[in-house]
Design an enzyme around this catalytic site. Structure first.
Site, PDB file in Angstrom:
ATOM      1  N   ILE A  57       0.831  -1.204   0.000  1.00  0.00           N
ATOM      2  CA  ILE A  57       0.000   0.000   0.000  1.00  0.00           C
ATOM      3  C   ILE A  57       0.865   1.254   0.000  1.00  0.00           C
ATOM      4  O   ILE A  57       0.522   2.264  -0.621  1.00  0.00           O
ATOM      5  CB  ILE A  57      -0.989  -0.002   1.193  1.00  0.00           C
ATOM      6  CG1 ILE A  57      -2.022   1.102   1.047  1.00  0.00           C
ATOM      7  CG2 ILE A  57      -0.257   0.135   2.516  1.00  0.00           C
ATOM      8  CD1 ILE A  57      -2.949   0.940  -0.125  1.00  0.00           C
ATOM      9  N   ARG A  97      10.957  -3.038   8.471  1.00  0.00           N
ATOM     10  CA  ARG A  97      11.840  -4.168   8.738  1.00  0.00           C
ATOM     11  C   ARG A  97      12.522  -4.666   7.475  1.00  0.00           C
ATOM     12  O   ARG A  97      13.627  -5.204   7.524  1.00  0.00           O
ATOM     13  CB  ARG A  97      11.047  -5.302   9.386  1.00  0.00           C
ATOM     14  CG  ARG A  97      10.658  -5.048  10.829  1.00  0.00           C
ATOM     15  CD  ARG A  97       9.850  -6.185  11.405  1.00  0.00           C
ATOM     16  NE  ARG A  97       8.572  -6.353  10.715  1.00  0.00           N
ATOM     17  CZ  ARG A  97       7.692  -7.314  10.983  1.00  0.00           C
ATOM     18  NH1 ARG A  97       7.962  -8.222  11.916  1.00  0.00           N
ATOM     19  NH2 ARG A  97       6.553  -7.380  10.333  1.00  0.00           N
ATOM     20  N   LYS A 150      -5.838   2.949   7.205  1.00  0.00           N
ATOM     21  CA  LYS A 150      -6.978   2.212   7.758  1.00  0.00           C
ATOM     22  C   LYS A 150      -6.670   0.714   7.764  1.00  0.00           C
ATOM     23  O   LYS A 150      -5.868   0.245   6.938  1.00  0.00           O
ATOM     24  CB  LYS A 150      -8.255   2.512   6.969  1.00  0.00           C
ATOM     25  CG  LYS A 150      -8.255   1.994   5.514  1.00  0.00           C
ATOM     26  CD  LYS A 150      -8.690   0.549   5.438  1.00  0.00           C
ATOM     27  CE  LYS A 150      -8.350  -0.106   4.131  1.00  0.00           C
ATOM     28  NZ  LYS A 150      -8.593  -1.547   4.127  1.00  0.00           N
ATOM     29  N   ASP A 183     -10.992  -6.151   6.287  1.00  0.00           N
ATOM     30  CA  ASP A 183     -10.010  -5.167   5.847  1.00  0.00           C
ATOM     31  C   ASP A 183     -10.540  -4.396   4.638  1.00  0.00           C
ATOM     32  O   ASP A 183     -10.526  -3.167   4.649  1.00  0.00           O
ATOM     33  CB  ASP A 183      -8.673  -5.838   5.532  1.00  0.00           C
ATOM     34  CG  ASP A 183      -7.620  -4.840   5.106  1.00  0.00           C
ATOM     35  OD1 ASP A 183      -7.014  -4.199   5.980  1.00  0.00           O
ATOM     36  OD2 ASP A 183      -7.409  -4.675   3.886  1.00  0.00           O
TER      37      ASP A 183
END
Length: 304
Positions: free
Chosen positions: A11, A34, A87, A165
């Site tokens: 995203i 990471r 979100k 989601d």
């Protein structure tokens, strides 16, 4: 505004980086991830490392999965930085309420984003419905998890939201365009036997006296479906393609370009300039309510 971007995944690369690059009001000075890095931008392994090394950062945009995001967000607010959250804003309602309190105490902006509300025709739909009697609402939000979240096991793990989601995007639009609040009545969740979160869901709600039915599916192949139909006393409104196309009775269809994330970043800049926050918990609260009262059906295992 000097901004740090946290979580360099799909995203971030698809939406956040292009939006920031196109906005002269922002300078991307650092990232934290990471694994991911952005060419030409200093990268760090954690939020704390990024903020320690680059104290000049004014704001942080968090694009990490919701589970585990609270600690990162708390680090940002404790450092006195403005904060924008992808979100869903956190794994639980109580986490966001705590973050909102921290932001107020620190005197910084907190923005819980709902990108689908920024789709081209959502505002026009809200304006048309403002004085209408709502008779029924039908929501169909069906997409292919393998296309939009390839190999992202976290989305079906504890705290990953599963089909909610994408489903929360529909709820974010519905809570924006409908004149009266949405109340959850019931829910049924289909959970793969090897996963913690649902791969499909059917939920029943009401807005005023009108019934609302929503069906979410993460196994849709072919054409993707992101549609909301609202039956009113003046005919039916059809909002499709994730909110970018609107059909109203007796009028030609309206559609606009996808500029959701540029609009989010402009709104964030405005909030910071005015010293305000924008924290709307309604979509997250509806998902939490669904998990509280849902009937659960175990279905076949799912593998990416």
């Amino acid at each position: 505004m000097r901004i740090g971007l946290v979580g360099i995944g799909k995203i971030a690369r698809d939406q956040h980086l292009p939006a920031l690059a196109a906005d002269a009001g922002y300078e991307l000075v650092a990232t934290a991830s990471r694994h991911g890095r952005v060419d030409g931008v200093d990268g760090y392994g954690s939020v704390a490392e990024m903020l320690a090394a680059r104290p000049e950062i004014d704001a942080v945009s968090l694009c990490t999965p919701p589970d585990g995001r609270f600690e990162q967000a708390m680090t940002v607010l404790q450092a006195g930085k403005h904060l924008m959250l992808e979100k869903p804003p956190a794994a639980t309602v109580s986490e966001i309420e705590a973050l909102a309190q921290m932001a107020r105490a620190a005197g910084v902006t907190l923005f819980t984003t709902w990108h689908s509300r920024e789709a081209a025709e959502v505002d026009a739909a809200r304006d048309w419905l403002a004085d209408k009697r709502i008779d029924a609402v039908h929501i169909r939000w069906k997409e292919d998890i393998r296309q939009w979240h390839p190999g992202q096991d976290w989305i079906l793990a504890v705290g990953g939201f599963g089909v909610f989601d994408p489903g929360i995007n529909a709820l974010s639009i519905a809570t924006r365009i409908l004149p009266e609040p949405l109340i959850l009545v019931g829910a049924r969740l289909a959970v793969p036997s090897n996963r913690a979160c649902p791969i499909a869901a059917s939920i029943a709600l009401r807005t005023g006296a009108a019934p609302v039915d929503a069906k979410f599916d993460f196994l849709q192949t072919g054409e993707q479906t992101w549609d909301i139909e609202v039956e009113t006393d003046c005919g039916a409104l059809y909002l499709s393609q994730g909110g970018s196309r609107l059909e109203l009775p007796g009028a030609p269809p309206m559609s606009g370009p996808n500029a959701e994330y540029p609009r989010l970043y402009r709104h964030f800049a405005g909030l910071v300039a005015r010293g305000e926050s924008d924290v709307d918990l309604r979509p997250l609260q509806l998902v939490a309510d669904a998990f509280l009262i849902a009937e659960r059906q175990m279905v076949e295992p799912f593998e990416f």
